[in-house]
Write a protein that holds these residues in place. Structure first.
Motif, PDB file in Angstrom:
ATOM      1  N   GLY A  31       0.812  -1.217   0.000  1.00  0.00           N
ATOM      2  CA  GLY A  31       0.000   0.000   0.000  1.00  0.00           C
ATOM      3  C   GLY A  31       0.842   1.262   0.000  1.00  0.00           C
ATOM      4  N   MET A  32       1.902   1.277   0.796  1.00  0.00           N
ATOM      5  CA  MET A  32       2.783   2.447   0.830  1.00  0.00           C
ATOM      6  C   MET A  32       3.524   2.616  -0.490  1.00  0.00           C
ATOM      7  SD  MET A  32       2.287   4.182   3.515  1.00  0.00           S
ATOM      8  CE  MET A  32       3.693   5.283   3.499  1.00  0.00           C
ATOM      9  N   LEU A  33       3.952   1.512  -1.103  1.00  0.00           N
ATOM     10  CA  LEU A  33       4.622   1.601  -2.399  1.00  0.00           C
ATOM     11  C   LEU A  33       3.676   2.130  -3.478  1.00  0.00           C
ATOM     12  CD1 LEU A  33       6.743  -1.664  -2.391  1.00  0.00           C
ATOM     13  CD2 LEU A  33       7.611   0.668  -2.449  1.00  0.00           C
ATOM     14  N   VAL A  34       2.454   1.657  -3.479  1.00  0.00           N
ATOM     15  CA  VAL A  34       1.474   2.127  -4.460  1.00  0.00           C
ATOM     16  C   VAL A  34       1.177   3.602  -4.245  1.00  0.00           C
ATOM     17  CG1 VAL A  34      -0.933   1.910  -5.196  1.00  0.00           C
ATOM     18  CG2 VAL A  34       0.464  -0.141  -4.882  1.00  0.00           C
ATOM     19  N   LYS A  35       1.015   3.998  -2.997  1.00  0.00           N
ATOM     20  CA  LYS A  35       0.759   5.412  -2.681  1.00  0.00           C
ATOM     21  C   LYS A  35       1.889   6.294  -3.201  1.00  0.00           C
ATOM     22  CE  LYS A  35      -0.150   8.361   1.311  1.00  0.00           C
ATOM     23  NZ  LYS A  35      -0.312   8.378   2.769  1.00  0.00           N
ATOM     24  N   ALA A  36       3.132   5.885  -2.957  1.00  0.00           N
ATOM     25  CA  ALA A  36       4.288   6.651  -3.433  1.00  0.00           C
ATOM     26  C   ALA A  36       4.358   6.646  -4.953  1.00  0.00           C
ATOM     27  CB  ALA A  36       5.577   6.086  -2.840  1.00  0.00           C
ATOM     28  N   ALA A  37       4.072   5.506  -5.571  1.00  0.00           N
ATOM     29  CA  ALA A  37       4.107   5.413  -7.036  1.00  0.00           C
ATOM     30  C   ALA A  37       3.054   6.324  -7.654  1.00  0.00           C
ATOM     31  CB  ALA A  37       3.892   3.968  -7.483  1.00  0.00           C
ATOM     32  N   MET A  38       1.873   6.357  -7.071  1.00  0.00           N
ATOM     33  CA  MET A  38       0.802   7.220  -7.594  1.00  0.00           C
ATOM     34  C   MET A  38       1.173   8.692  -7.439  1.00  0.00           C
ATOM     35  SD  MET A  38      -1.658   5.335  -8.876  1.00  0.00           S
ATOM     36  CE  MET A  38      -2.929   6.567  -9.042  1.00  0.00           C
ATOM     37  N   LYS A  39       1.784   9.036  -6.314  1.00  0.00           N
ATOM     38  CA  LYS A  39       2.156  10.429  -6.063  1.00  0.00           C
ATOM     39  C   LYS A  39       3.247  10.898  -7.020  1.00  0.00           C
ATOM     40  CE  LYS A  39       3.558  13.578  -2.408  1.00  0.00           C
ATOM     41  NZ  LYS A  39       3.925  13.711  -1.000  1.00  0.00           N
ATOM     42  N   SER A  40       4.243  10.036  -7.260  1.00  0.00           N
ATOM     43  CA  SER A  40       5.367  10.451  -8.108  1.00  0.00           C
ATOM     44  C   SER A  40       5.112  10.196  -9.600  1.00  0.00           C
ATOM     45  CB  SER A  40       6.658   9.759  -7.662  1.00  0.00           C
ATOM     46  OG  SER A  40       6.536   8.362  -7.744  1.00  0.00           O
ATOM     47  N   ASN A  41       4.012   9.541  -9.930  1.00  0.00           N
ATOM     48  CA  ASN A  41       3.656   9.259 -11.327  1.00  0.00           C
ATOM     49  C   ASN A  41       2.179   9.586 -11.547  1.00  0.00           C
ATOM     50  OD1 ASN A  41       6.159   7.676 -12.448  1.00  0.00           O
ATOM     51  ND2 ASN A  41       5.773   6.886 -10.399  1.00  0.00           N
ATOM     52  N   GLN A  84       0.529  10.717 -13.901  1.00  0.00           N
ATOM     53  CA  GLN A  84      -0.033  10.411 -15.214  1.00  0.00           C
ATOM     54  C   GLN A  84      -0.597   8.996 -15.281  1.00  0.00           C
ATOM     55  OE1 GLN A  84       3.175  10.430 -14.425  1.00  0.00           O
ATOM     56  NE2 GLN A  84       4.149   8.667 -15.389  1.00  0.00           N
ATOM     57  N   VAL A  85      -0.277   8.164 -14.287  1.00  0.00           N
ATOM     58  CA  VAL A  85      -0.745   6.783 -14.274  1.00  0.00           C
ATOM     59  C   VAL A  85      -2.104   6.734 -13.575  1.00  0.00           C
ATOM     60  CG1 VAL A  85      -0.243   4.436 -13.479  1.00  0.00           C
ATOM     61  CG2 VAL A  85       1.625   5.903 -14.262  1.00  0.00           C
ATOM     62  N   MET A  98      -2.387   1.553 -12.534  1.00  0.00           N
ATOM     63  CA  MET A  98      -1.567   1.198 -11.382  1.00  0.00           C
ATOM     64  C   MET A  98      -1.971  -0.162 -10.837  1.00  0.00           C
ATOM     65  SD  MET A  98       0.991   1.847  -9.491  1.00  0.00           S
ATOM     66  CE  MET A  98       1.351   3.530  -9.966  1.00  0.00           C
ATOM     67  N   SER A  99      -3.247  -0.446 -10.819  1.00  0.00           N
ATOM     68  CA  SER A  99      -3.714  -1.757 -10.362  1.00  0.00           C
ATOM     69  C   SER A  99      -3.132  -2.867 -11.221  1.00  0.00           C
ATOM     70  CB  SER A  99      -5.241  -1.800 -10.392  1.00  0.00           C
ATOM     71  OG  SER A  99      -5.701  -3.064 -10.020  1.00  0.00           O
ATOM     72  N   GLN A 100      -3.102  -2.650 -12.533  1.00  0.00           N
ATOM     73  CA  GLN A 100      -2.533  -3.641 -13.448  1.00  0.00           C
ATOM     74  C   GLN A 100      -1.020  -3.769 -13.255  1.00  0.00           C
ATOM     75  OE1 GLN A 100      -3.089  -2.818 -17.633  1.00  0.00           O
ATOM     76  NE2 GLN A 100      -2.910  -4.985 -18.152  1.00  0.00           N
ATOM     77  N   ILE A 101      -0.338  -2.637 -13.084  1.00  0.00           N
ATOM     78  CA  ILE A 101       1.113  -2.641 -12.858  1.00  0.00           C
ATOM     79  C   ILE A 101       1.453  -3.426 -11.605  1.00  0.00           C
ATOM     80  CG2 ILE A 101       3.058  -1.165 -12.159  1.00  0.00           C
ATOM     81  CD1 ILE A 101       1.847   0.984 -14.087  1.00  0.00           C
TER      82      ILE A 101
END
Length: 161
Positions: free
Chosen positions: A58-68, A70-71, A76-79
């Motif tokens: 969850g923390m990784l997804v949150k960070a990925a969404m914040k820094s990306n 455009q996704v 993101m769910s698929q990634i």
């Protein structure tokens, strides 16, 4: 219900890089200690800080969404379902506890980059006032041997969370 240890913090400084790698299609594999594991009956320490695989993801997804930004959430769910693999360390292929009932834990930290370089050592990914030294091997042959003898057997013995 698992409750993280008081005073522990997430290593958020590293999460954008990991999240960015996920968004580029890099497979990220993590084996974490079981929450509150105390290997060998250690009284003062608790590995895993109480965080579950779901908490880490969850923390990784949150960070990925914040820094990306455009996704999309759907992308993101698929990634994440395709590229993020997190599990607990096991004492055997079917059990996360040792015969004495203690959860299996692991103090070493390992990072493998593109199967050509790796780091192994005790350095935590969060702020802690310890002097811990690790080794970086920038050698494809050594990294392949390390993966054959350590990482792959460990990964093959774990079960998904």
């Amino acid at each position: 219900m698992t409750v993280p240890l008081p005073g522990t913090v997430w290593p958020t400084i590293y999460f954008p890089a990991i999240g960015g790698a996920l968004c580029r299609g890099v497979d990220v594999h993590m084996v974490v200690s079981n929450p509150h594991s105390k290997p060998g009956g250690v009284k003062a320490a608790s590995y895993g800080n109480g965080w579950t695989c779901v908490d880490v993801a969850g923390m990784l997804v949150k960070a990925a969404m914040k820094s990306n930004p455009q996704v999309s959430v759907e992308e993101m769910s698929q990634i994440v379902s395709s590229h993020l693999h997190i599990t607990y360390i096991r004492s055997t292929s079917t059990c996360r506890d040792w015969p004495d009932g203690q959860h299996a834990g692991n103090h070493s930290k390992v990072i493998v980059v593109d199967e050509i370089a790796h780091y192994i050592g005790p350095q935590n990914l969060y702020m802690v006032n310890l002097c811990e030294w690790g080794l970086i091997f920038d050698d494809e042959v050594q990294t392949a041997q390390f993966m054959d003898h350590y990482w792959n057997p460990m990964w093959n013995a774990v079960l998904p969370c």
